[in-house]
Design an enzyme around this catalytic site. Structure first.
Site, PDB file in Angstrom:
ATOM      1  N   GLY A   1       0.874  -1.059  -0.005  1.00 11.55           N
ATOM      2  CA  GLY A   1      -0.003   0.102   0.000  1.00 11.55           C
ATOM      3  C   GLY A   1       0.925   1.260  -0.016  1.00 11.55           C
TER       4      GLY A   1
ATOM      5  N   ASN B   1       3.971   1.656  -0.910  1.00 15.07           N
ATOM      6  CA  ASN B   1       4.793   1.484  -1.960  1.00 15.07           C
ATOM      7  C   ASN B   1       4.011   2.382  -2.992  1.00 15.07           C
ATOM      8  OD1 ASN B   1       6.893   0.352  -0.537  1.00 15.07           O
ATOM      9  ND2 ASN B   1       6.653  -1.499  -1.418  1.00 15.07           N
TER      10      ASN B   1
ATOM     11  N   ASP C   1       4.884  -2.732  -7.399  1.00 16.00           N
ATOM     12  CA  ASP C   1       4.062  -1.638  -6.994  1.00 16.00           C
ATOM     13  C   ASP C   1       4.307  -0.382  -7.595  1.00 16.00           C
ATOM     14  OD1 ASP C   1       3.529  -3.469  -4.771  1.00 16.00           O
ATOM     15  OD2 ASP C   1       4.933  -2.965  -3.855  1.00 16.00           O
TER      16      ASP C   1
ATOM     17  N   GLY D   1      16.201  -1.842  -2.544  1.00 16.66           N
ATOM     18  CA  GLY D   1      15.067  -1.169  -1.588  1.00 16.66           C
ATOM     19  C   GLY D   1      13.823  -1.200  -2.147  1.00 16.66           C
TER      20      GLY D   1
END
Length: 299
Positions: free
Chosen positions: A41, A43, A252, A287
């Site tokens: 969410g 991201n 995402d 990351g």
């Protein structure tokens, strides 16, 4: 310009690289450990904000330092955080990520993500939602709250989008509420029984979802790009070649960029092109949120 309202997860990612996944009972030496704000969410909210959309986040974190960091990161990227609650009884969600040869293996503890109930979502929508806004969810929060939130958003005239990840069956009654479904190969197969190995099977899977009442279907295919089926329009998008080192946030990023394009009034083709380029760039950094490029970088 419409807003993007994201109801979803906020996790602190604990990520480490290794040459292979350990076998049962095996200890191996890793490297490159990082902590990074994540959660599907959060991201997707950051990706939409970085692509130029106005974004509001709904969800929950714990009353702990990870929660502080999650909210600070979202705010830094311009996401409205007024409707993120702090749970005194549950910790902030975490994701344990092992990076292997540019791919990843992820285990999640939902923590506070499972604590949000539909009354909180309704209150937030009462205050921020307007017809035509995007309402985006994933499946890292409480399922019953998520199904009820989708129905609520549909009733209010929002453009309803879902990324059903982690893969889980969606109730048949909810499917007609969905204007956009974005799935990867595994999620597509789980929902339709069809693995999108090629254009023909991808179209068959999309048609099956559309027959259930879904509006548009986007199927992401990893390095092969994506295929998007909306009405009579089909868009096949191939990503630019990149040196992928971490795919953690690529999906995402794609989804956040797609809904940002819609909110900004871009055409479907331009939204897909933006999503494709942004997600490819996200694989070139390690990351989650820190790997998402800005709109200027994509352009």
């Amino acid at each position: 310009m419409s807003k993007v309202i994201v109801f979803g997860s906020l996790n602190m990612d604990l990520s480490i690289e290794s040459d292979h996944m350990p076998n049962l009972g095996e200890t191996i030496i890793g490297r490159g450990f990082i902590t990074n704000p994540g959660g599907k969410g959060a991201n997707q909210a950051v990706a939409a904000a970085k692509m130029g959309a106005a974004v509001c986040m709904l969800g929950a974190v714990g009353a702990d330092s990870f929660g502080d960091q999650m909210i600070a990161s979202l705010a830094e990227h311009g996401v409205t955080c007024e409707y993120i609650t702090r749970s005194e009884s549950c910790p902030t969600g975490v994701a344990i990520i092992t990076r292997v040869c540019g791919d990843n293996f992820i285990t999640i503890d939902a923590g506070a993500n499972a604590s949000t109930r539909i009354d909180a979502v309704r209150r937030a929508l009462d205050e921020v939602a307007e017809p035509g806004d995007v309402f985006l969810v994933q499946l890292e929060c409480d399922y019953e709250t998520t199904w009820a939130a989708l129905a609520e958003a549909c009733k209010r005239g929002l453009y309803v989008a879902i990324n059903p990840a982690p893969a889980h069956e969606i109730p048949e009654a909810v499917l007609p509420c969905l204007d956009l479904v974005v799935v990867n190969e595994g999620e597509c197969e789980m929902m339709t029984g069809i693995y999108p190995a090629d254009a023909t099977s991808a179209r068959a899977a999309a048609d099956k979802l559309k027959e259930s009442g879904v509006g548009c279907v986007a199927i992401t295919l990893g390095a092969r790009g994506s295929m998007v089926f909306c009405g009579n329009e089909t868009i096949e998008s191939v990503p630019p070649k990149t040196r992928a080192i971490d795919t953690t946030c690529a999906g995402d990023t794609y989804i956040g960029a797609m809904v940002a394009g819609y909110a900004r009034g871009l055409s479907l083709a331009d939204s897909v092109a933006l999503a494709t380029k942004a997600s490819a760039m996200a694989t070139t950094k390690v990351g989650a949120q820190q790997s998402i490029p800005t709109l200027a970088e994509v352009e």
